[in-house]
Design a protein around this motif. Structure first.
Motif, PDB file in Angstrom:
ATOM      1  N   UNK A 190       3.393 102.404  60.276  1.00 57.06           N
ATOM      2  CA  UNK A 190       2.698 103.632  59.857  1.00 57.06           C
ATOM      3  C   UNK A 190       3.686 104.753  59.564  1.00 57.06           C
ATOM      4  N   UNK A 191       4.798 104.740  60.308  1.00 57.68           N
ATOM      5  CA  UNK A 191       5.790 105.798  60.119  1.00 57.68           C
ATOM      6  C   UNK A 191       6.800 105.454  59.023  1.00 57.68           C
ATOM      7  N   UNK A 192       7.253 104.211  58.989  1.00 54.72           N
ATOM      8  CA  UNK A 192       8.419 103.897  58.150  1.00 54.72           C
ATOM      9  C   UNK A 192       8.178 102.861  57.058  1.00 54.72           C
ATOM     10  N   UNK A 193       7.045 102.174  57.119  1.00 56.87           N
ATOM     11  CA  UNK A 193       6.735 101.193  56.067  1.00 56.87           C
ATOM     12  C   UNK A 193       5.547 101.608  55.222  1.00 56.87           C
ATOM     13  N   UNK A 196       8.123 104.018  50.760  1.00 54.86           N
ATOM     14  CA  UNK A 196       9.582 104.024  50.859  1.00 54.86           C
ATOM     15  C   UNK A 196       9.987 105.384  51.433  1.00 54.86           C
ATOM     16  N   UNK A 197      10.716 105.366  52.534  1.00 52.32           N
ATOM     17  CA  UNK A 197      11.058 106.612  53.222  1.00 52.32           C
ATOM     18  C   UNK A 197      12.552 106.864  53.095  1.00 52.32           C
ATOM     19  N   UNK A 198      12.914 108.130  53.121  1.00 51.88           N
ATOM     20  CA  UNK A 198      14.344 108.468  53.092  1.00 51.88           C
ATOM     21  C   UNK A 198      14.623 109.622  54.048  1.00 51.88           C
ATOM     22  N   UNK A 277      -1.947 105.038  46.602  1.00 53.55           N
ATOM     23  CA  UNK A 277      -1.828 103.641  46.139  1.00 53.55           C
ATOM     24  C   UNK A 277      -0.670 102.936  46.825  1.00 53.55           C
ATOM     25  N   UNK A 278       0.438 103.657  46.997  1.00 59.05           N
ATOM     26  CA  UNK A 278       1.608 103.048  47.661  1.00 59.05           C
ATOM     27  C   UNK A 278       1.272 102.718  49.120  1.00 59.05           C
ATOM     28  N   UNK A 342      12.366 112.469  57.963  1.00 60.89           N
ATOM     29  CA  UNK A 342      12.214 111.537  56.839  1.00 60.89           C
ATOM     30  C   UNK A 342      11.040 111.958  55.965  1.00 60.89           C
ATOM     31  N   UNK A 343      11.178 111.686  54.699  1.00 60.03           N
ATOM     32  CA  UNK A 343      10.075 111.981  53.769  1.00 60.03           C
ATOM     33  C   UNK A 343       9.841 110.775  52.864  1.00 60.03           C
ATOM     34  N   UNK A 344       8.666 110.754  52.248  1.00 58.73           N
ATOM     35  CA  UNK A 344       8.358 109.718  51.273  1.00 58.73           C
ATOM     36  C   UNK A 344       9.260 109.927  50.055  1.00 58.73           C
ATOM     37  N   UNK A 345       9.973 108.891  49.687  1.00 56.89           N
ATOM     38  CA  UNK A 345      10.919 109.012  48.566  1.00 56.89           C
ATOM     39  C   UNK A 345      10.209 109.392  47.268  1.00 56.89           C
ATOM     40  N   UNK A 346       8.984 108.899  47.116  1.00 55.64           N
ATOM     41  CA  UNK A 346       8.278 109.141  45.850  1.00 55.64           C
ATOM     42  C   UNK A 346       7.370 110.365  45.872  1.00 55.64           C
TER      43      UNK A 346
END
Ligand code: FES
Ligand SMILES: [Fe+2]
Length: 440
Positions: A190-193, A196-198, A277-278, A342-346
């Protein structure tokens, strides 16, 4: 006539190893909710922790996004030992002991950077970022043909990756990372998958005069303190008042790992709508349903990782922040906190900026929640150092929630309790901790 009492303070430092282990087994009683004060600062307990936990467990060393390019590296510490985490010239991740194989100099003294090679500052041995020794000053002159460079590479530390989190262990015989993490992976997703996180920027670091255990204990179980310790924040209107921090679930997944899941979120979805969607693609349906309702989630991965998702109103938007920290022990009564956001890359740049801001305002080094928590950790630890606590066997009460039944139909794995005001997870954490440090 003497006025001196014959009372004895138990001398843990004079006990043999087996006497100390027996003393711990006799005095730490997690199932009864009784945790003695001395364990929070005694140097002999700390020695056992270092040996039996920090030299044995899988420890977080870096997020993959911190070293995206060949040559990128960060230096980190495991059980008091510095390591270099590199993205090697071979494209692989390496976790290398930061100790020159010549005569033990700390090879790299930078926190991060990009380098093909590391040259020892003492006599100049030169190592590739894969760990191979490739150069020795005046090798022919000083060693003739006696030095085999292929046997003198940097020691490679066992490592594995889950959800882009790089873990390493100093124990070659440890169980696999997969087995170590077990069911907590469902919640780590839930946190990292979820996307895509960065990592944003460098980790913030600060020191606290409190034991690392209180960080993990607070993480795994303690939503109850929110009402009082963080009461001023509610008064400011930054979080809801009343028992808002009670709602949700407390979940234990084994091996000292567990979480508090705050839900539902009365304020609505606090993640970027553009990424739905992601999220749906990467998470199971049950996981996505939890994400949709999540107000916050605070996860402890033993021994010393905290993962936090929390949400707030910022500039008229619902914004969540996702962060990871380690409570790194620096002594029996002190720790260094390192915290990554961390944030969502997209996500959009605007959303990333607000998410980072939400972190800084709340759980960054100067964040409003952070200040409250570290005072508690410091005062408990420093109090516990008095020999009076050993003499009188001062014991803390961790019995909250013992009357509660487990929830059987929760969608995620683990031992689950409804509502978060419970110390069941702390009892399980200290059982796991005790079993580890008293293992023969
Ligand atoms: S200790 Fe590193 S080259 Fe001598
Ligand atoms: Fe707190």
């Amino acid at each position: 006539m003497t006025t001196t009492s014959t009372k004895q303070v138990p001398r843990l430092d004079e006990m043999t190893r087996s006497e100390l282990i027996q003393y711990l087994k006799d005095t730490v009683k997690p199932e009864e909710g009784l945790i003695p004060s001395y364990i929070f600062s005694h140097p002999k307990v700390y020695e056992l922790e270092m040996e039996k936990i920090f030299l044995r467990d899988w420890l977080f060393v870096a997020h993959k996004s911190e070293i995206p390019n060949k040559g990128d590296f960060v230096t980190r510490e495991m059980g008091g030992q510095s390591v270099i985490v590199t993205h090697g010239a071979d494209g692989e991740i390496h976790v290398l002991l930061n100790v020159c194989t010549h005569r033990g100099m700390k090879l790299c003294r930078m926190d991060n950077g990009n380098q093909k090679n590391f040259t020892c500052p003492y006599h100049g041995f030169n190592f590739k970022n894969t760990g191979d020794l490739i150069g020795i000053p005046f090798q022919k002159v000083v060693y003739g043909d006696t030095m085999d460079k292929s046997k003198m590479g940097l020691k490679e530390i066992r490592h594995a990756v889950y959800a882009d989190l790089i873990f390493a262990t100093l124990d070659a015989d440890a169980v696999s990372l997969d087995e170590f993490l077990g069911d907590i992976k469902w919640y780590l997703d839930l946190a990292f998958n979820r996307a895509e996180m960065e990592v944003v920027g460098l980790p913030q670091k600060w020191n606290v005069d409190g034991t690392w255990k209180l960080g993990s204990d607070n993480t795994i179980s303690d939503s109850y303190h929110t009402l009082v310790s963080h009461g001023s924040i509610a008064k400011l209107g930054l979080v809801p008042t009343g028992d808002y921090s009670k709602y949700g679930y407390q979940i234990y997944t084994g091996n000292g790992h567990g979480l508090n899941l705050g839900m539902p979120n009365p304020d609505g979805f606090a993640f970027p709508e553009s990424l739905i969607d992601e999220y749906k693609e990467r998470l199971s349906k049950d996981q996505y349903d939890i994400l949709k309702q999540m107000k916050n989630m605070i996860v402890c991965v033993s021994p010393n990782i905290m993962i936090l998702i929390s949400s707030m109103d910022l500039k008229g938007q619902k914004i969540s922040q996702t962060s990871l920290r380690i409570w790194k022990p620096t002594g029996p009564d002190s720790m260094e906190i390192s915290s990554w956001v961390l944030v969502e890359k997209n996500a959009t740049e605007e959303w990333k900026r607000l998410s980072e801001q939400a972190f800084t305002l709340t759980f960054g080094a100067s964040g409003i929640f952070e200040q409250d928590d570290t005072e508690n950790f410091t005062d408990i630890t420093q109090n516990s150092k008095s020999p009076y606590h050993l003499q009188e066997n001062i014991v803390f009460n961790y019995t909250m929630g013992m009357h509660q039944d487990q929830v059987e139909d929760f969608v995620g794995p683990g031992i689950v309790y409804k509502d978060k005001f419970n110390e069941a997870n702390s009892r399980a954490f200290f059982r796991n901790w005790l079993d580890q440090i008293t293992a023969e």
